[in-house]
Write an enzyme that holds these catalytic residues in place. Sequence first.
Site, PDB file in Angstrom:
ATOM      1  N   GLY A  31       0.803  -1.221   0.000  1.00 51.69           N
ATOM      2  CA  GLY A  31       0.000   0.000   0.000  1.00 51.69           C
ATOM      3  C   GLY A  31       0.835   1.268   0.000  1.00 51.69           C
ATOM      4  O   GLY A  31       2.027   1.254  -0.287  1.00 51.69           O
ATOM      5  N   GLY A  36       4.996   3.503  -9.222  1.00 47.89           N
ATOM      6  CA  GLY A  36       5.620   2.187  -9.428  1.00 47.89           C
ATOM      7  C   GLY A  36       4.576   1.081  -9.338  1.00 47.89           C
ATOM      8  O   GLY A  36       4.513   0.181 -10.186  1.00 47.89           O
ATOM      9  N   HIS A  37       3.733   1.147  -8.305  1.00 51.93           N
ATOM     10  CA  HIS A  37       2.662   0.152  -8.153  1.00 51.93           C
ATOM     11  C   HIS A  37       1.679   0.228  -9.326  1.00 51.93           C
ATOM     12  O   HIS A  37       1.206  -0.799  -9.821  1.00 51.93           O
ATOM     13  CB  HIS A  37       1.894   0.401  -6.844  1.00 51.93           C
ATOM     14  CG  HIS A  37       2.718   0.312  -5.595  1.00 51.93           C
ATOM     15  ND1 HIS A  37       2.924   1.405  -4.780  1.00 51.93           N
ATOM     16  CD2 HIS A  37       3.364  -0.719  -5.000  1.00 51.93           C
ATOM     17  CE1 HIS A  37       3.657   1.037  -3.731  1.00 51.93           C
ATOM     18  NE2 HIS A  37       3.945  -0.249  -3.838  1.00 51.93           N
ATOM     19  N   GLY A 147       8.152  -5.905  -8.688  1.00 52.70           N
ATOM     20  CA  GLY A 147       9.032  -4.843  -9.165  1.00 52.70           C
ATOM     21  C   GLY A 147      10.498  -5.217  -9.008  1.00 52.70           C
ATOM     22  O   GLY A 147      10.896  -5.801  -8.002  1.00 52.70           O
ATOM     23  N   ASP A 150      12.849  -4.224  -5.854  1.00 55.56           N
ATOM     24  CA  ASP A 150      13.199  -5.166  -4.779  1.00 55.56           C
ATOM     25  C   ASP A 150      13.714  -6.438  -5.442  1.00 55.56           C
ATOM     26  O   ASP A 150      13.042  -7.465  -5.465  1.00 55.56           O
ATOM     27  CB  ASP A 150      11.973  -5.431  -3.916  1.00 55.56           C
ATOM     28  CG  ASP A 150      11.447  -4.150  -3.288  1.00 55.56           C
ATOM     29  OD1 ASP A 150      12.009  -3.722  -2.282  1.00 55.56           O
ATOM     30  OD2 ASP A 150      10.504  -3.548  -3.843  1.00 55.56           O
ATOM     31  N   GLN A 153      14.002  -9.870  -3.649  1.00 53.78           N
ATOM     32  CA  GLN A 153      12.650 -10.401  -3.427  1.00 53.78           C
ATOM     33  C   GLN A 153      12.090 -11.001  -4.718  1.00 53.78           C
ATOM     34  O   GLN A 153      11.542 -12.105  -4.714  1.00 53.78           O
ATOM     35  CB  GLN A 153      11.752  -9.258  -2.947  1.00 53.78           C
ATOM     36  CG  GLN A 153      10.260  -9.523  -3.023  1.00 53.78           C
ATOM     37  CD  GLN A 153       9.465  -8.353  -2.458  1.00 53.78           C
ATOM     38  OE1 GLN A 153       9.424  -8.184  -1.253  1.00 53.78           O
ATOM     39  NE2 GLN A 153       8.858  -7.558  -3.307  1.00 53.78           N
ATOM     40  N   SER A 186       7.434   3.798  -1.151  1.00 58.54           N
ATOM     41  CA  SER A 186       6.517   4.312  -0.118  1.00 58.54           C
ATOM     42  C   SER A 186       7.319   4.962   0.998  1.00 58.54           C
ATOM     43  O   SER A 186       6.843   5.882   1.665  1.00 58.54           O
ATOM     44  CB  SER A 186       5.668   3.185   0.448  1.00 58.54           C
ATOM     45  OG  SER A 186       5.019   2.496  -0.599  1.00 58.54           O
ATOM     46  N   ARG A 187       8.549   4.482   1.216  1.00 58.11           N
ATOM     47  CA  ARG A 187       9.374   4.993   2.315  1.00 58.11           C
ATOM     48  C   ARG A 187       9.980   6.366   2.003  1.00 58.11           C
ATOM     49  O   ARG A 187      10.538   6.987   2.907  1.00 58.11           O
ATOM     50  CB  ARG A 187      10.476   3.996   2.665  1.00 58.11           C
ATOM     51  CG  ARG A 187       9.939   2.748   3.362  1.00 58.11           C
ATOM     52  CD  ARG A 187      11.061   1.861   3.878  1.00 58.11           C
ATOM     53  NE  ARG A 187      10.581   0.826   4.772  1.00 58.11           N
ATOM     54  CZ  ARG A 187      10.379  -0.451   4.430  1.00 58.11           C
ATOM     55  NH1 ARG A 187      10.613  -0.843   3.194  1.00 58.11           N
ATOM     56  NH2 ARG A 187       9.936  -1.323   5.315  1.00 58.11           N
TER      57      ARG A 187
END
Length: 291
Positions: A31, A36-37, A147, A150, A153, A186-187
């Site tokens: 969220g 990007g999302h 994405g 990351d 991940q 988001s950060r």
Amino acid sequence: MRVVETLPEMREASAALRAAGQRLGFVPTMGFLHAGHVHLAAVARKHAAAVAMSIFVNPLQFGPGEDFARYPRDAARDRALAASAGVDVLWMPSPEAMYPEEPRVTVDPGPMARGFEGAVRPGHFAGVLTVVLKLFAVVLPDVAVFGRKDVQQAVLVRRMAADLDLPVEVVVAPTVRESDGLALSSRNVYLDPVARRRAVALSRSLQAAVELFRSGERDGAALAAAARAVLDAEPGLATDYAACIDPATFAPAARASDACVVAVAARLGATRLIDNVVLGEGLEGDGRLAG
Ligand code: AMP
């Protein structure tokens, strides 16, 4: 756009789309959505007729001293952004619904999770892969989009799908950046104006490695050192790592090829940022917002 909360509602929404013969794409997120999302949703749409997105800040992947409690959340804004991104089903489960009790069985992410983010954040990838497997088990997507931002991940999820024979295609989409090169995250809201300016050092460090690679350098340690030098020269920025990585094993690459990734992580005060580039593509392969 349909918004669902419980696991049975999401299973039912997914079954209805698949019963209508639609290929289902899935974008898992935490969220506080950004461009990007939104781009991942567009990539999912290219691969599938229907798109589901999840928003879940997964407690299992945060360490004790990390930012789980203060991670930015804005459900109303996320709903509006997901709808404008063309998401068909938005799934926003509660922590209680996802973890009615502490899980006793979790995914072991194996050797590719030992270095880099896994070394700095013990238990992080076990938490990530466990929640991704749970999300896949409920949504049953045909294709899931992650994405490259990351990258460790994304590589681990792809390898989990292959090794555990999950019936899902894992697509990895390029990083979307601000006009000055900073990767959207988001950060980034944690950054004050001074830290925000300093944060551009991450993408500059990647650009330095790409330029050295293009000039013919193939020594992985030399490429990593070029990125590190840019980070270390930035006041107020503490480098966690700068490395040239073989994406197949997620181990340092002695000799760099086009497919190798230069990945960096650095702290600006209490904010930790990561970024990476595929050497053969350079930062031009990434998305860029207009200035
Ligand atoms: P997050 O909400 O940060 O957990 O991210 C959800 C998904 O969005 C992950 O697959 C991320 O890799 C991806 N993502 C995050 N930032 C970006 C970005 N700047 N560009 C493209 N994808 C991103």
